[in-house]
Design a protein around this motif. Structure first.
Motif, PDB file in Angstrom:
ATOM      1  N   GLU A 226       0.815  -1.219   0.000  1.00 31.40           N
ATOM      2  CA  GLU A 226       0.000   0.000   0.000  1.00 31.40           C
ATOM      3  C   GLU A 226       0.853   1.275   0.000  1.00 31.40           C
ATOM      4  OE1 GLU A 226      -3.655   0.751   0.264  1.00 31.40           O
ATOM      5  OE2 GLU A 226      -3.369  -1.064  -0.912  1.00 31.40           O
ATOM      6  N   PHE A 227       2.057   1.210   0.551  1.00 30.98           N
ATOM      7  CA  PHE A 227       2.926   2.388   0.591  1.00 30.98           C
ATOM      8  C   PHE A 227       3.358   2.817  -0.816  1.00 30.98           C
ATOM      9  CE2 PHE A 227       3.768   0.843   4.986  1.00 30.98           C
ATOM     10  CZ  PHE A 227       3.410   1.995   5.666  1.00 30.98           C
ATOM     11  N   PHE A 228       3.314   1.882  -1.764  1.00 33.94           N
ATOM     12  CA  PHE A 228       3.816   2.159  -3.113  1.00 33.94           C
ATOM     13  C   PHE A 228       2.720   2.168  -4.167  1.00 33.94           C
ATOM     14  CE2 PHE A 228       6.903  -0.302  -0.637  1.00 33.94           C
ATOM     15  CZ  PHE A 228       7.927   0.619  -0.540  1.00 33.94           C
ATOM     16  N   ARG A 229       1.486   1.880  -3.772  1.00 35.79           N
ATOM     17  CA  ARG A 229       0.396   1.779  -4.736  1.00 35.79           C
ATOM     18  C   ARG A 229      -0.244   3.139  -4.992  1.00 35.79           C
ATOM     19  NH1 ARG A 229      -4.304  -2.870  -4.859  1.00 35.79           N
ATOM     20  NH2 ARG A 229      -5.631  -1.892  -6.434  1.00 35.79           N
ATOM     21  N   PHE A 230      -0.640   3.347  -6.237  1.00 31.36           N
ATOM     22  CA  PHE A 230      -1.275   4.614  -6.614  1.00 31.36           C
ATOM     23  C   PHE A 230      -2.764   4.583  -6.313  1.00 31.36           C
ATOM     24  CE2 PHE A 230      -3.869   6.977  -9.618  1.00 31.36           C
ATOM     25  CZ  PHE A 230      -3.347   8.258  -9.496  1.00 31.36           C
ATOM     26  N   TYR A 231      -3.253   5.683  -5.730  1.00 26.90           N
ATOM     27  CA  TYR A 231      -4.689   5.885  -5.540  1.00 26.90           C
ATOM     28  C   TYR A 231      -5.024   7.297  -6.004  1.00 26.90           C
ATOM     29  CZ  TYR A 231      -5.148   1.628  -2.769  1.00 26.90           C
ATOM     30  OH  TYR A 231      -5.165   0.321  -2.355  1.00 26.90           O
ATOM     31  N   GLU A 232      -6.082   7.391  -6.794  1.00 25.94           N
ATOM     32  CA  GLU A 232      -6.471   8.710  -7.303  1.00 25.94           C
ATOM     33  C   GLU A 232      -6.908   9.625  -6.158  1.00 25.94           C
ATOM     34  OE1 GLU A 232      -9.283  10.690 -10.781  1.00 25.94           O
ATOM     35  OE2 GLU A 232      -9.460   8.559 -10.301  1.00 25.94           O
ATOM     36  N   ASN A 233      -7.699   9.096  -5.259  1.00 17.73           N
ATOM     37  CA  ASN A 233      -8.115   9.844  -4.069  1.00 17.73           C
ATOM     38  C   ASN A 233      -7.369   9.269  -2.870  1.00 17.73           C
ATOM     39  OD1 ASN A 233     -10.106  11.367  -5.519  1.00 17.73           O
ATOM     40  ND2 ASN A 233     -11.363   9.526  -5.559  1.00 17.73           N
ATOM     41  N   ASN A 234      -6.199   9.798  -2.626  1.00 12.92           N
ATOM     42  CA  ASN A 234      -5.298   9.199  -1.642  1.00 12.92           C
ATOM     43  C   ASN A 234      -5.576   9.716  -0.228  1.00 12.92           C
ATOM     44  OD1 ASN A 234      -3.272   7.489  -0.850  1.00 12.92           O
ATOM     45  ND2 ASN A 234      -1.627   8.951  -1.254  1.00 12.92           N
ATOM     46  N   TYR A 235      -6.804   9.453   0.264  1.00  9.43           N
ATOM     47  CA  TYR A 235      -7.161   9.866   1.621  1.00  9.43           C
ATOM     48  C   TYR A 235      -6.447   8.977   2.637  1.00  9.43           C
ATOM     49  CZ  TYR A 235      -9.827  10.548   5.886  1.00  9.43           C
ATOM     50  OH  TYR A 235     -10.177  10.794   7.187  1.00  9.43           O
ATOM     51  N   LYS A 236      -5.883   9.574   3.658  1.00  8.23           N
ATOM     52  CA  LYS A 236      -5.154   8.806   4.667  1.00  8.23           C
ATOM     53  C   LYS A 236      -5.711   9.065   6.063  1.00  8.23           C
ATOM     54  CE  LYS A 236      -0.805   8.137   2.237  1.00  8.23           C
ATOM     55  NZ  LYS A 236       0.665   8.158   2.329  1.00  8.23           N
ATOM     56  N   VAL A 237      -5.793   7.998   6.832  1.00  2.00           N
ATOM     57  CA  VAL A 237      -6.257   8.079   8.213  1.00  2.00           C
ATOM     58  C   VAL A 237      -5.135   8.654   9.071  1.00  2.00           C
ATOM     59  CG1 VAL A 237      -7.121   6.758  10.183  1.00  2.00           C
ATOM     60  CG2 VAL A 237      -7.785   6.107   7.842  1.00  2.00           C
ATOM     61  N   PHE A 238      -5.442   9.705   9.816  1.00  2.00           N
ATOM     62  CA  PHE A 238      -4.449  10.406  10.639  1.00  2.00           C
ATOM     63  C   PHE A 238      -3.259  10.877   9.798  1.00  2.00           C
ATOM     64  CE2 PHE A 238      -6.289   7.240  13.710  1.00  2.00           C
ATOM     65  CZ  PHE A 238      -7.083   8.155  14.380  1.00  2.00           C
ATOM     66  N   ASN A 239      -3.502  11.024   8.483  1.00  2.00           N
ATOM     67  CA  ASN A 239      -2.474  11.491   7.554  1.00  2.00           C
ATOM     68  C   ASN A 239      -1.275  10.542   7.475  1.00  2.00           C
ATOM     69  OD1 ASN A 239      -2.008  13.486   5.642  1.00  2.00           O
ATOM     70  ND2 ASN A 239      -0.540  14.552   6.948  1.00  2.00           N
ATOM     71  N   LEU A 240      -1.501   9.264   7.844  1.00  2.00           N
ATOM     72  CA  LEU A 240      -0.412   8.290   7.856  1.00  2.00           C
ATOM     73  C   LEU A 240      -0.708   7.052   7.006  1.00  2.00           C
ATOM     74  CD1 LEU A 240       0.561   8.303  11.657  1.00  2.00           C
ATOM     75  CD2 LEU A 240       1.918   9.222   9.763  1.00  2.00           C
ATOM     76  N   LEU A 241      -1.873   6.442   7.249  1.00  2.00           N
ATOM     77  CA  LEU A 241      -2.191   5.161   6.641  1.00  2.00           C
ATOM     78  C   LEU A 241      -3.395   5.277   5.706  1.00  2.00           C
ATOM     79  CD1 LEU A 241      -1.932   2.937   9.858  1.00  2.00           C
ATOM     80  CD2 LEU A 241      -0.137   3.364   8.161  1.00  2.00           C
ATOM     81  N   THR A 244      -7.255   1.130   3.487  1.00  2.00           N
ATOM     82  CA  THR A 244      -6.983  -0.310   3.403  1.00  2.00           C
ATOM     83  C   THR A 244      -6.013  -0.744   4.489  1.00  2.00           C
ATOM     84  OG1 THR A 244      -7.362  -0.300   1.012  1.00  2.00           O
ATOM     85  CG2 THR A 244      -6.114  -2.144   1.922  1.00  2.00           C
ATOM     86  N   GLN A 245      -4.953   0.013   4.703  1.00  2.00           N
ATOM     87  CA  GLN A 245      -3.989  -0.336   5.748  1.00  2.00           C
ATOM     88  C   GLN A 245      -4.633  -0.344   7.124  1.00  2.00           C
ATOM     89  OE1 GLN A 245      -1.067   2.685   4.678  1.00  2.00           O
ATOM     90  NE2 GLN A 245       0.434   1.089   4.240  1.00  2.00           N
ATOM     91  N   THR A 246      -5.510   0.615   7.369  1.00  2.00           N
ATOM     92  CA  THR A 246      -6.206   0.678   8.657  1.00  2.00           C
ATOM     93  C   THR A 246      -7.074  -0.553   8.862  1.00  2.00           C
ATOM     94  OG1 THR A 246      -6.290   3.094   8.420  1.00  2.00           O
ATOM     95  CG2 THR A 246      -7.683   2.110  10.118  1.00  2.00           C
ATOM     96  N   ILE A 247      -7.784  -0.969   7.799  1.00  2.00           N
ATOM     97  CA  ILE A 247      -8.612  -2.172   7.873  1.00  2.00           C
ATOM     98  C   ILE A 247      -7.747  -3.401   8.128  1.00  2.00           C
ATOM     99  CG2 ILE A 247     -10.116  -3.698   6.533  1.00  2.00           C
ATOM    100  CD1 ILE A 247     -11.149  -1.205   5.087  1.00  2.00           C
ATOM    101  N   LEU A 248      -6.599  -3.477   7.459  1.00  2.00           N
ATOM    102  CA  LEU A 248      -5.712  -4.637   7.588  1.00  2.00           C
ATOM    103  C   LEU A 248      -5.181  -4.795   9.004  1.00  2.00           C
ATOM    104  CD1 LEU A 248      -3.730  -4.334   4.234  1.00  2.00           C
ATOM    105  CD2 LEU A 248      -5.444  -6.062   4.823  1.00  2.00           C
ATOM    106  N   ILE A 249      -4.911  -3.694   9.683  1.00  2.00           N
ATOM    107  CA  ILE A 249      -4.465  -3.780  11.077  1.00  2.00           C
ATOM    108  C   ILE A 249      -5.539  -4.457  11.924  1.00  2.00           C
ATOM    109  CG2 ILE A 249      -3.929  -2.434  13.144  1.00  2.00           C
ATOM    110  CD1 ILE A 249      -2.583  -0.381  11.320  1.00  2.00           C
TER     111      ILE A 249
END
Length: 266
Positions: A226-241, A244-249
């Motif tokens: 996920e750190f290297f994948r492109f997303y058009e709308n790159n919204y991040k939780v707490f501006n970090l993750l 998808t990464q948040t769900i995976l945790i």
């Protein structure tokens, strides 16, 4: 890469669809062999597979459409264009898991035993299916001059259209800017997890061990990619993750809890 393998008249055979079909075929074949080894009826695997395939296609497509909602609101008919690519693994996995679980419960089968039978098949299915993503030019990574690969304009792959939209390349460009091939890394992770699960089978002490191990291993691999994948709308939780990464945790934590419960019961 090679988005269309060949054309019969006006009907095009897409590499993505071929690789997804191959992933299902290989996965079902291996699951049937594993069911026989586990003294379960291989025919049950075929029955479950019908529900799993249906769930994977519908859930995966819905997940992909949600992440590209602006495009599909303007082109709703293209939601039905499965052959051209566009399945979100998490969406596919969730609905396939729900329908497969429903079948197992309805027929009073051992839930965790059948998830263990399926685990290696899911892993190798990811390995094969992500090759389809690479050939199709979807699920790509961010631009990287040092570690990226270029996709040709032939048949207008998603990565090419995205860079046109973002103004990164000019109309008529022969290829894209180099992007990190996250599809290839995802594929390699899938094959690696498959072999790890085969090795872990001899240490299995309770039903559910292989499946939960798969979920944890896949979550770790996807979290990294996920750190290297492109997303058009790159919204991040707490501006970090990413979301998808948040769900995976959460998925990893829940899997560890279930592992502990099943281990105690065993």
């Amino acid at each position: 890469m090679y988005r269309i393998l060949f054309t019969i008249g006006s009907f095009s055979i897409y590499s993505y669809g071929v690789m997804i079909a191959l992933a299902f075929i290989v996965g079902i074949f291996l699951a049937m062999k594993e069911a026989k080894r586990s003294r379960e009826n291989p025919e049950r695997v075929l029955d479950i597979s019908l529900y799993v395939i249906l769930g994977a296609l519908i859930g995966g497509r819905l997940g992909y459409v949600v992440f590209h909602l602006d495009y599909y609101l303007k082109n709703p008919i293209k939601i039905l264009y499965f052959r051209q690519g566009g399945l979100a693994f998490l969406g596919a996995f969730i609905l396939a898991f729900i329908l497969g679980s429903w079948y197992v419960s309805r027929n009073k089968l051992s839930f965790w035993k059948y998830t263990d039978i399926a685990a290696p098949s899911i892993a190798i299915g990811i390995g094969i299916g992500r090759i389809g993503c690479l050939l199709n030019g979807c699920c790509f990574g961010v631009v990287s001059e040092n570690y990226g690969i270029k996709f040709p304009s032939l048949h207008m792959p998603p990565v090419y259209l995205q860079q046109l939209k973002d103004g990164l390349i000019a109309s008529g460009s022969s290829c894209t800017l180099p992007v990190i091939p996250t599809q290839l890394y995802s594929s390699l992770y899938g094959f690696l997890i498959f072999f790890i699960l085969l090795w872990m089978k001899k240490y299995k002490k309770y039903d559910g061990f292989l499946f939960l191990s798969f979920v944890i291993l896949y979550s770790i691999s996807r979290f990294t990619i996920e750190f290297f994948r492109f997303y058009e709308n790159n919204y991040k939780v707490f501006n970090l993750l990413t979301i998808t990464q948040t769900i995976l945790i959460g998925v990893v934590l829940v899997s560890l809890v279930f592992m502990n419960i099943l281990k105690k019961k065993a």
